[in-house]
Scaffold this active site. Structure first.
Site, PDB file in Angstrom:
ATOM      1  N   GLN A  33     -41.710  78.233 -31.954  1.00  0.00           N
ATOM      2  CA  GLN A  33     -42.768  78.115 -33.223  1.00  0.00           C
ATOM      3  C   GLN A  33     -43.677  78.725 -33.472  1.00  0.00           C
ATOM      4  OE1 GLN A  33     -42.482  73.992 -33.459  1.00  0.00           O
ATOM      5  NE2 GLN A  33     -43.337  73.311 -31.565  1.00  0.00           N
ATOM      6  N   HIS A  64     -49.827  59.000 -39.083  1.00  0.00           N
ATOM      7  CA  HIS A  64     -49.491  58.288 -38.002  1.00  0.00           C
ATOM      8  C   HIS A  64     -49.450  56.737 -37.876  1.00  0.00           C
ATOM      9  CE1 HIS A  64     -50.598  63.022 -37.177  1.00  0.00           C
ATOM     10  NE2 HIS A  64     -49.742  62.782 -36.472  1.00  0.00           N
ATOM     11  N   ASP A 108     -42.799  65.857 -25.702  1.00  0.00           N
ATOM     12  CA  ASP A 108     -42.283  67.133 -26.922  1.00  0.00           C
ATOM     13  C   ASP A 108     -41.855  68.222 -26.196  1.00  0.00           C
ATOM     14  OD1 ASP A 108     -43.752  67.645 -30.575  1.00  0.00           O
ATOM     15  OD2 ASP A 108     -43.263  69.477 -28.687  1.00  0.00           O
ATOM     16  N   GLY A 141     -36.356  66.288 -26.738  1.00  0.00           N
ATOM     17  CA  GLY A 141     -36.350  65.860 -26.675  1.00  0.00           C
ATOM     18  C   GLY A 141     -34.354  64.885 -26.399  1.00  0.00           C
ATOM     19  N   ASP A 159     -41.486  62.074 -34.297  1.00  0.00           N
ATOM     20  CA  ASP A 159     -42.264  62.057 -34.802  1.00  0.00           C
ATOM     21  C   ASP A 159     -42.523  63.851 -34.356  1.00  0.00           C
ATOM     22  OD1 ASP A 159     -44.237  63.159 -36.273  1.00  0.00           O
ATOM     23  OD2 ASP A 159     -45.835  62.672 -35.299  1.00  0.00           O
TER      24      ASP A 159
HETATM   25  N1  SAM Z   1     -45.986  65.952 -38.974  1.00  0.00           N
HETATM   26  C1  SAM Z   1     -45.204  66.720 -38.711  1.00  0.00           C
HETATM   27  C2  SAM Z   1     -44.580  66.988 -40.169  1.00  0.00           C
HETATM   28  O1  SAM Z   1     -44.908  66.693 -40.536  1.00  0.00           O
HETATM   29  O2  SAM Z   1     -42.709  67.253 -39.851  1.00  0.00           O
HETATM   30  C3  SAM Z   1     -43.877  65.884 -37.494  1.00  0.00           C
HETATM   31  C4  SAM Z   1     -45.348  66.283 -36.067  1.00  0.00           C
HETATM   32  S1  SAM Z   1     -44.973  67.105 -34.693  1.00  0.00           S
HETATM   33  C5  SAM Z   1     -46.314  68.205 -34.870  1.00  0.00           C
HETATM   34  C6  SAM Z   1     -43.669  67.707 -34.201  1.00  0.00           C
HETATM   35  C7  SAM Z   1     -43.341  67.885 -33.156  1.00  0.00           C
HETATM   36  O3  SAM Z   1     -41.669  68.146 -33.149  1.00  0.00           O
HETATM   37  C8  SAM Z   1     -43.854  69.699 -32.503  1.00  0.00           C
HETATM   38  O4  SAM Z   1     -45.466  69.227 -32.019  1.00  0.00           O
HETATM   39  C9  SAM Z   1     -42.742  69.692 -32.052  1.00  0.00           C
HETATM   40  O5  SAM Z   1     -42.745  70.782 -30.326  1.00  0.00           O
HETATM   41  C10 SAM Z   1     -42.268  68.453 -31.933  1.00  0.00           C
HETATM   42  N2  SAM Z   1     -40.095  69.294 -31.362  1.00  0.00           N
HETATM   43  C11 SAM Z   1     -39.540  69.806 -32.565  1.00  0.00           C
HETATM   44  N3  SAM Z   1     -38.450  69.302 -32.405  1.00  0.00           N
HETATM   45  C12 SAM Z   1     -38.237  69.121 -30.868  1.00  0.00           C
HETATM   46  C13 SAM Z   1     -36.911  68.994 -29.869  1.00  0.00           C
HETATM   47  N4  SAM Z   1     -35.706  69.463 -29.845  1.00  0.00           N
HETATM   48  N5  SAM Z   1     -37.479  67.806 -28.538  1.00  0.00           N
HETATM   49  C14 SAM Z   1     -39.167  67.578 -28.802  1.00  0.00           C
HETATM   50  N6  SAM Z   1     -39.577  67.693 -29.659  1.00  0.00           N
HETATM   51  C15 SAM Z   1     -39.756  68.278 -30.168  1.00  0.00           C
END
Ligand code: SAM
Length: 286
Positions: A33, A64, A108, A141, A159
């Site tokens: 990303q 959070h 993550d 994940g 999250d």
């Molecule tokens: N507060 C948030 C929002 O507004 O959408 C979400 C916060 S957090 C930064 C989202 C995280 O999800 C990112 O660090 C991203 O890398 C992780 N992420 C996305 N897809 C994922 C996956 N398939 N497995 C694990 N982590 C994932």
């Protein structure tokens, strides 16, 4: 109003929020990303992924705390907690506030993003990555849930990027994914997910809600207004035995006190409000 350099972020497919930027700190295209860390005049330092704000210095506590504590408090003794996503480390921070937690595993997909968070977003993780109870795994994940220990976690916190956001996160809102997550939970366990916005993306939201309902007998919805998002963020909790809606204000406050959890936004009063307030699902196509 006078607007200097500004960031235009998507709120829906057709609307944007424009916020003036004090400084850009770093812009990096990771394998998964585009990550921007910058400082807004109104919101302080922030993480933006693929044009969508994830969290900001001045209001991240609202997001959070709302995501983590209702599910944690609903569990009688959450010792083992799984977080999927949560790159900034702030979700991990909130989980670790509960002194009954023995192990918190955060998974993550984006290792480069986690490193950026460690370096530039200290106010979010506040050292949680170094807590001896924390284990950080860099993996998708989707893959992690295939091989993770079964019947082990008391609470699972999802999250992730929004269900209508970057491709990498979308499959982690499906019926099939929740079914796998369910196998990792020790009875009586509980799962919570952030669910984006039900007003601007009603169909996506309903899909996520139905996927949860297909897996859990108790499903509860709540939301929190997040100023920097420009909308109320929705959350959905699922369980087969625990019901956060049944908790009273005084029970929540007592549990927070017993577990040594200090918060700025979430408390017993806010908890009761969460489960009394209606969720507004928009009428347009998502
Ligand atoms: N507060 C948030 C929002 O507004 O959408 C979400 C916060 S957090 C930064 C989202 C995280 O999800 C990112 O660090 C991203 O890398 C992780 N992420 C996305 N897809 C994922 C996956 N398939 N497995 C694990 N982590 C994932």
């Amino acid at each position: 109003m006078r607007l200097g350099p500004a960031l235009i972020q998507g709120v829906s497919k057709n609307s944007v929020l424009v916020s003036s930027v004090k400084q850009y700190i770093i812009i990096r295209r990771t394998k998964y990303q585009e990550a921007q860390i910058l400082e807004f005049d109104d919101f302080g330092k922030a993480l933006v992924l693929d044009g969508y704000i994830q969290s900001t210095e001045f209001d991240e506590f609202m997001y959070h705390e709302s995501l983590v504590h209702p599910a944690m408090v609903a569990h009688p003794r959450p010792e083992n907690v799984l977080i999927i996503g949560g790159g900034e480390g702030a979700t991990l921070r909130e989980v670790l506030k509960h002194n009954v937690v023995k192990k918190a595993v955060m998974v993550d997909i984006d290792g480069e993003l986690v490193e950026l968070a460690k370096e530039y977003l200290g106010f979010m993780h506040q050292g949680s990555f170094n807590d001896s109870r924390a284990e950080v795994i860099i993996e998708d994940g989707l893959k992690y849930v295939e091989k993770a220990p079964k019947n082990f976690f008391d609470v699972v916190v999802l999250d992730l990027t929004d269900p209508y956001g970057p491709e990498i996160g979308r499959l982690l809102y499906s019926t099939e994914f929740y079914a796998k997550v369910k196998t990792l939970i020790k009875t009586p366990g509980i799962v919570v997910t952030q669910a984006g916005n039900s007003f601007f993306f009603p169909e996506v939201y309903e899909d996520v809600l139905n996927s949860m309902k297909r897996n859990f007998s108790v499903v509860r919805e709540y939301w929190t207004w997040i100023p920097s998002f420009g909308y109320a963020c929705n959350f959905i909790v699922g369980s087969d035995g625990l019901d956060p809606r049944a908790l009273t204000e005084s029970k929540v406050n007592e549990t927070l006190k017993l577990r040594g959890v200090a918060t700025r936004y979430y408390d017993g009063r806010q908890h009761e409000a969460f489960f009394k307030n209606k969720v507004v699902v928009g009428v347009r196509k998502g």
